[in-house]
Design a protein around this motif. Structure first.
Motif, PDB file in Angstrom:
ATOM      1  N   ASN A 185       0.844  -1.205   0.000  1.00 52.11           N
ATOM      2  CA  ASN A 185       0.000   0.000   0.000  1.00 52.11           C
ATOM      3  C   ASN A 185       0.873   1.247   0.000  1.00 52.11           C
ATOM      4  OD1 ASN A 185      -2.270  -1.639   2.186  1.00 52.11           O
ATOM      5  ND2 ASN A 185      -2.716  -1.035   0.117  1.00 52.11           N
ATOM      6  N   GLY A 186       0.505   2.200  -0.828  1.00 58.06           N
ATOM      7  CA  GLY A 186       1.179   3.497  -0.813  1.00 58.06           C
ATOM      8  C   GLY A 186       2.508   3.544  -1.536  1.00 58.06           C
ATOM      9  N   CYS A 187       2.895   2.459  -2.223  1.00 53.57           N
ATOM     10  CA  CYS A 187       4.217   2.479  -2.891  1.00 53.57           C
ATOM     11  C   CYS A 187       4.184   3.298  -4.184  1.00 53.57           C
ATOM     12  CB  CYS A 187       4.728   1.063  -3.154  1.00 53.57           C
ATOM     13  SG  CYS A 187       3.867   0.242  -4.483  1.00 53.57           S
ATOM     14  N   GLY A 188       2.991   3.632  -4.677  1.00 53.68           N
ATOM     15  CA  GLY A 188       2.923   4.542  -5.825  1.00 53.68           C
ATOM     16  C   GLY A 188       2.324   3.967  -7.107  1.00 53.68           C
ATOM     17  N   LYS A 189       1.659   2.825  -7.010  1.00 55.38           N
ATOM     18  CA  LYS A 189       1.124   2.179  -8.224  1.00 55.38           C
ATOM     19  C   LYS A 189       0.060   3.049  -8.918  1.00 55.38           C
ATOM     20  CE  LYS A 189      -0.173  -1.333  -5.719  1.00 55.38           C
ATOM     21  NZ  LYS A 189       0.259  -0.936  -4.381  1.00 55.38           N
ATOM     22  N   SER A 190      -0.925   3.503  -8.143  1.00 53.24           N
ATOM     23  CA  SER A 190      -2.002   4.309  -8.753  1.00 53.24           C
ATOM     24  C   SER A 190      -1.434   5.612  -9.305  1.00 53.24           C
ATOM     25  CB  SER A 190      -3.089   4.644  -7.728  1.00 53.24           C
ATOM     26  OG  SER A 190      -3.666   3.471  -7.234  1.00 53.24           O
ATOM     27  N   THR A 191      -0.492   6.178  -8.582  1.00 54.58           N
ATOM     28  CA  THR A 191       0.133   7.426  -9.050  1.00 54.58           C
ATOM     29  C   THR A 191       0.845   7.189 -10.381  1.00 54.58           C
ATOM     30  OG1 THR A 191       0.436   8.083  -6.745  1.00 54.58           O
ATOM     31  CG2 THR A 191       1.767   9.251  -8.381  1.00 54.58           C
ATOM     32  N   HIS A 223      -3.163  -6.452  -5.507  1.00 57.18           N
ATOM     33  CA  HIS A 223      -2.640  -7.025  -4.265  1.00 57.18           C
ATOM     34  C   HIS A 223      -2.855  -8.529  -4.251  1.00 57.18           C
ATOM     35  CE1 HIS A 223      -1.456  -3.342  -2.379  1.00 57.18           C
ATOM     36  NE2 HIS A 223      -2.608  -2.788  -2.720  1.00 57.18           N
TER      37      HIS A 223
HETATM   38  N1  LIG Z   1      -3.616  13.488  -4.335  1.00 54.43           N
HETATM   39  C1  LIG Z   1      -2.602  13.211  -3.518  1.00 54.43           C
HETATM   40  N2  LIG Z   1      -1.974  14.200  -2.829  1.00 54.43           N
HETATM   41  C2  LIG Z   1      -0.928  13.936  -2.006  1.00 54.43           C
HETATM   42  N3  LIG Z   1      -0.427  12.696  -1.811  1.00 54.43           N
HETATM   43  C3  LIG Z   1      -1.005  11.677  -2.464  1.00 54.43           C
HETATM   44  C4  LIG Z   1      -2.125  11.875  -3.343  1.00 54.43           C
HETATM   45  N4  LIG Z   1      -2.477  10.681  -3.861  1.00 54.43           N
HETATM   46  C5  LIG Z   1      -1.633   9.767  -3.327  1.00 54.43           C
HETATM   47  N5  LIG Z   1      -0.757  10.373  -2.500  1.00 54.43           N
HETATM   48  C6  LIG Z   1       0.349   9.714  -1.765  1.00 54.43           C
HETATM   49  O1  LIG Z   1       1.207   9.128  -2.719  1.00 54.43           O
HETATM   50  C7  LIG Z   1       1.719   7.875  -2.245  1.00 54.43           C
HETATM   51  C8  LIG Z   1       1.419   6.794  -3.274  1.00 54.43           C
HETATM   52  O2  LIG Z   1       0.009   6.590  -3.328  1.00 54.43           O
HETATM   53  P1  LIG Z   1      -0.660   5.623  -4.394  1.00 54.43           P
HETATM   54  O3  LIG Z   1      -2.142   5.748  -4.241  1.00 54.43           O
HETATM   55  O4  LIG Z   1      -0.082   5.891  -5.721  1.00 54.43           O
HETATM   56  O5  LIG Z   1      -0.149   4.203  -3.877  1.00 54.43           O
HETATM   57  P2  LIG Z   1      -0.630   2.730  -4.274  1.00 54.43           P
HETATM   58  O6  LIG Z   1       0.600   1.916  -4.430  1.00 54.43           O
HETATM   59  O7  LIG Z   1      -1.562   2.777  -5.424  1.00 54.43           O
HETATM   60  O8  LIG Z   1      -1.398   2.304  -2.951  1.00 54.43           O
HETATM   61  P3  LIG Z   1      -2.566   1.217  -2.719  1.00 54.43           P
HETATM   62  O9  LIG Z   1      -1.935  -0.137  -2.894  1.00 54.43           O
HETATM   63  O10 LIG Z   1      -2.970   1.473  -1.296  1.00 54.43           O
HETATM   64  O11 LIG Z   1      -3.667   1.488  -3.700  1.00 54.43           O
HETATM   65  C9  LIG Z   1       1.057   7.637  -0.898  1.00 54.43           C
HETATM   66  O12 LIG Z   1       1.981   8.024   0.096  1.00 54.43           O
HETATM   67  C10 LIG Z   1      -0.136   8.556  -0.897  1.00 54.43           C
HETATM   68  O13 LIG Z   1      -0.455   8.998   0.388  1.00 54.43           O
END
Ligand SMILES: Nc1ncnc2c1ncn2[C@@H]1O[C@H](COP(=O)(O)OP(=O)(O)OP(=O)(O)O)[C@@H](O)[C@H]1O
Length: 271
Positions: free
Chosen positions: A38-44, A196
């Motif tokens: 979680n939070g590693c940045g995939k969605s970003t 996941h």
């Molecule tokens: N709009 C935003 N503004 C600021 N920080 C953000 C924003 N969106 C995501 N983040 C931060 O960026 C980091 C990566 O988030 P992201 O959603 O890309 O992770 P993820 O790997 O997709 O997580 P998950 O497995 O929980 O879906 C996290 O620390 C999150 O808190």
């Protein structure tokens, strides 16, 4: 047509990089997985691939050229790359299925008779014809997810990005999604997916990128990437069950459950 990122970093807030120096090529294999805690940045990462955010450093490349962030160029880019968001409500705007799926095509000025054809094809692919007449607010989560996917499929893009496509789906929904990913890939489309569900990734992906705290820390074919138990656990993941069976019980390393069933006589011999 290739989609890649080079030396790409991104920060939402100044000096807080959530993606760090990523180099990834999404054109090398038909189905590519992106995994990480979680939070590693995939969605970003997926949002950057779609051009929803601009890299702080480095670039997102289409056909080896950095993408252009002008409104017109982004409209073109999104004909090539489509994203299925993690939450269907993030991309459902209408109250009825047909108009919702038609939304992006109408924006692009596609003729109504072609829209009709594409929607029927997409609804068939997602097995959504039985509920396509219902108001969206009455649909189940899994049905909404299929409507959102149909909305992505009608774009007929070369790359389909699937952010957690099976999150919230029941076992049957997961099975259908797995089959759907194969069908999309068989149509010659490139699929990039995060999940996941490590067993799903192991089963459907031809190549995997492992991310940890915004960095890409490993890459390779699934049967190699998931072998190192210590490393996989260190980055907050777990090994697929077929890899565990191989390492803990000395079974052959199968890629798919059906191979294990077919090879059961081999297994009996090895026990
Ligand atoms: N709009 C935003 N503004 C600021 N920080 C953000 C924003 N969106 C995501 N983040 C931060 O960026 C980091 C990566 O988030 P992201 O959603 O890309 O992770 P993820 O790997 O997709 O997580 P998950 O497995 O929980 O879906 C996290 O620390 C999150 O808190």
């Amino acid at each position: 047509m290739t989609l890649s990122v080079s030396s790409m970093s991104f920060a939402y807030e100044k000096d807080e990089r959530v993606l760090r120096n990523l180099n990834m090529d999404f054109s090398t294999h038909p189905v590519i997985g992106v995994v990480g805690a979680n939070g590693c940045g995939k969605s970003t990462l997926f949002k950057l691939l779609l051009g929803l955010h601009t890299p702080t450093e480095g670039s997102v490349n289409w056909s080896q050229q950095p993408i252009d962030y002008s409104k017109k160029a982004l409209i073109e880019h999104r004909k090539n790359v489509t994203l299925l968001f993690q939450e269907p409500d993030q991309q459902i705007f209408y109250t009825d299925v047909y108009n919702d799926i038609a939304f992006s095509l109408r924006n692009l000025g596609v003729a109504e008779h072609e829209i009709e054809q594409r929607i029927q094809r997409a609804l068939e692919l997602v097995d959504g014809k039985s509920f396509s007449h219902k108001p969206i607010q009455y649909l189940s989560y899994g049905q909404k997810k299929r409507v959102a996917l149909a909305g992505s499929l009608v774009m007929d893009s070369d790359y389909l990005l699937l952010d957690e496509p099976t999150a919230g789906l029941d076992p049957n929904g997961t099975k259908q999604m797995k089959a759907l990913i194969r069908s999309i890939s068989d149509l010659g489309k490139n699929v990039v997916m995060s999940s996941h569900d490590i067993n799903l990734i192991y089963d459907v992906c031809d190549y995997v990128y492992v991310m940890s705290q915004g960095e890409m820390v490993s890459q390779g074919e699934p049967q190699n990437v998931f072998l190192d138990k210590h490393f996989i656990e260190q980055v907050g993941l777990e090994q697929p069950w077929l890899v565990k069976m191989h390492q803990e019980f000395g079974m052959p390393l199968f890629r798919h459950e059906h191979e294990m069933v077919a090879g059961s006589s081999l297994i009996k011999e090895s026990i």
